[in-house]
Design a protein around this motif. Sequence first.
Motif, PDB file in Angstrom:
ATOM      1  N   VAL A   2       0.874  -1.164   0.000  1.00 42.21           N
ATOM      2  CA  VAL A   2       0.000   0.000   0.000  1.00 42.21           C
ATOM      3  C   VAL A   2       0.916   1.220   0.000  1.00 42.21           C
ATOM      4  O   VAL A   2       1.783   1.351   0.859  1.00 42.21           O
ATOM      5  CB  VAL A   2      -0.976   0.009   1.202  1.00 42.21           C
ATOM      6  N   TYR A   3       0.747   2.075  -1.010  1.00 40.26           N
ATOM      7  CA  TYR A   3       1.647   3.218  -1.178  1.00 40.26           C
ATOM      8  C   TYR A   3       1.010   4.501  -0.658  1.00 40.26           C
ATOM      9  O   TYR A   3      -0.136   4.824  -0.983  1.00 40.26           O
ATOM     10  CB  TYR A   3       2.007   3.413  -2.652  1.00 40.26           C
ATOM     11  N   SER A   7       0.987   8.797   5.187  1.00 43.56           N
ATOM     12  CA  SER A   7       1.114   7.499   5.851  1.00 43.56           C
ATOM     13  C   SER A   7       0.925   7.642   7.357  1.00 43.56           C
ATOM     14  O   SER A   7       0.401   6.737   8.027  1.00 43.56           O
ATOM     15  CB  SER A   7       2.475   6.865   5.552  1.00 43.56           C
ATOM     16  N   VAL A   8       1.335   8.789   7.909  1.00 43.26           N
ATOM     17  CA  VAL A   8       1.146   9.053   9.340  1.00 43.26           C
ATOM     18  C   VAL A   8      -0.316   9.379   9.611  1.00 43.26           C
ATOM     19  O   VAL A   8      -0.926   8.865  10.550  1.00 43.26           O
ATOM     20  CB  VAL A   8       2.054  10.214   9.789  1.00 43.26           C
ATOM     21  N   LEU A  27       0.892  -7.716   3.242  1.00 38.14           N
ATOM     22  CA  LEU A  27       0.762  -6.332   2.793  1.00 38.14           C
ATOM     23  C   LEU A  27       1.796  -5.472   3.497  1.00 38.14           C
ATOM     24  O   LEU A  27       1.857  -5.437   4.725  1.00 38.14           O
ATOM     25  CB  LEU A  27      -0.641  -5.795   3.090  1.00 38.14           C
ATOM     26  N   ASN A  28       2.614  -4.775   2.715  1.00 40.25           N
ATOM     27  CA  ASN A  28       3.660  -3.923   3.259  1.00 40.25           C
ATOM     28  C   ASN A  28       3.408  -2.470   2.888  1.00 40.25           C
ATOM     29  O   ASN A  28       2.854  -2.169   1.823  1.00 40.25           O
ATOM     30  CB  ASN A  28       5.029  -4.352   2.706  1.00 40.25           C
ATOM     31  N   PHE A  57       0.652  -6.789  -6.340  1.00 35.17           N
ATOM     32  CA  PHE A  57      -0.149  -5.579  -6.551  1.00 35.17           C
ATOM     33  C   PHE A  57       0.393  -4.427  -5.703  1.00 35.17           C
ATOM     34  O   PHE A  57       1.154  -4.630  -4.753  1.00 35.17           O
ATOM     35  CB  PHE A  57      -1.619  -5.817  -6.188  1.00 35.17           C
ATOM     36  N   ILE A  58      -0.038  -3.217  -6.072  1.00 34.67           N
ATOM     37  CA  ILE A  58       0.213  -2.017  -5.265  1.00 34.67           C
ATOM     38  C   ILE A  58      -1.115  -1.286  -5.120  1.00 34.67           C
ATOM     39  O   ILE A  58      -1.741  -0.913  -6.125  1.00 34.67           O
ATOM     40  CB  ILE A  58       1.247  -1.075  -5.910  1.00 34.67           C
ATOM     41  N   LEU A  59      -1.555  -1.116  -3.887  1.00 36.13           N
ATOM     42  CA  LEU A  59      -2.726  -0.284  -3.598  1.00 36.13           C
ATOM     43  C   LEU A  59      -2.214   1.148  -3.503  1.00 36.13           C
ATOM     44  O   LEU A  59      -1.567   1.518  -2.528  1.00 36.13           O
ATOM     45  CB  LEU A  59      -3.387  -0.741  -2.300  1.00 36.13           C
TER      46      LEU A  59
END
Length: 265
Positions: free
Chosen positions: A5-6, A12-13, A33-34, A48-50
């Motif tokens: 997940v980008y 992100s915070v 999921l990273n 995949f990339i969310l």
Amino acid sequence: MKGYVYYSEKESVRNKAFIDDLTNESRKLGIELNLLVEDEQPDSDADFILFRDRNSERAALYDAAGFRLFNRAEVNRIANDKLRTFELATLLGVPVVPTRKIRSIDEINTYPCVLKTVDGHGGNEVFLCTSALDAASFFNDFHDRKLIVQPFIESGARDVRVFMIGKEVIGAVKRTGNGSFKSNYTLGGSVEKYILSSWQEKDAMTIAKAIKSDYVGIDFLLLPDGRWMLNEIEDPVGARSFYDTCDVAIAGKLIGYIKEKISGE
């Protein structure tokens, strides 16, 4: 199955709770999921990339590298350009707030009007102008940005955000502004669950199908006569108002959708 997940570092915070929800729901489905932040690079074998950012150029790079993006770069590009959103809705026959590009205040024919940056979000780059003096102030503040002008539409500061996963309507919330013509929840507006009519669902589904989106919010102004008009498409869409009003576990629905799509490809 492994994915990312980008987010930008700042977001992100701000979205840690949602990231934690996504991670927990992924674990339940056997997905690793990273979190991917800023210039960090995903492993080449990622499934995949969310993509949770308003950076269509970066999304396009991931697309070109062969990663499966949710949402793909083209969705990000359309959603984060209000003029392209207007052009799309017009082609689809979906009622939309009239929108045109503007380069100077001399192009404004009537007041009041609403001036916006073409790529702003969260209501922070939106200004109701009642005079040329107001417009001049906006142009001064955003002289280096692409700008659009819209007529002021009386909506009682009410709009509806429809949450879509794929072609499915997950739910909707009605947002009402607090002392402002803007209805954004993050600006102090109130929210409540909203039940869509069949024709409203059809409008939202028409848009999601056309842009082949995976997870977006679609915002419509509510008019006093019962009609509505498309205002914006949100990618990435924030889910705070949804969590506060609806009982659907949207993180779980989204991860389940991603797994189903990847497994079927």
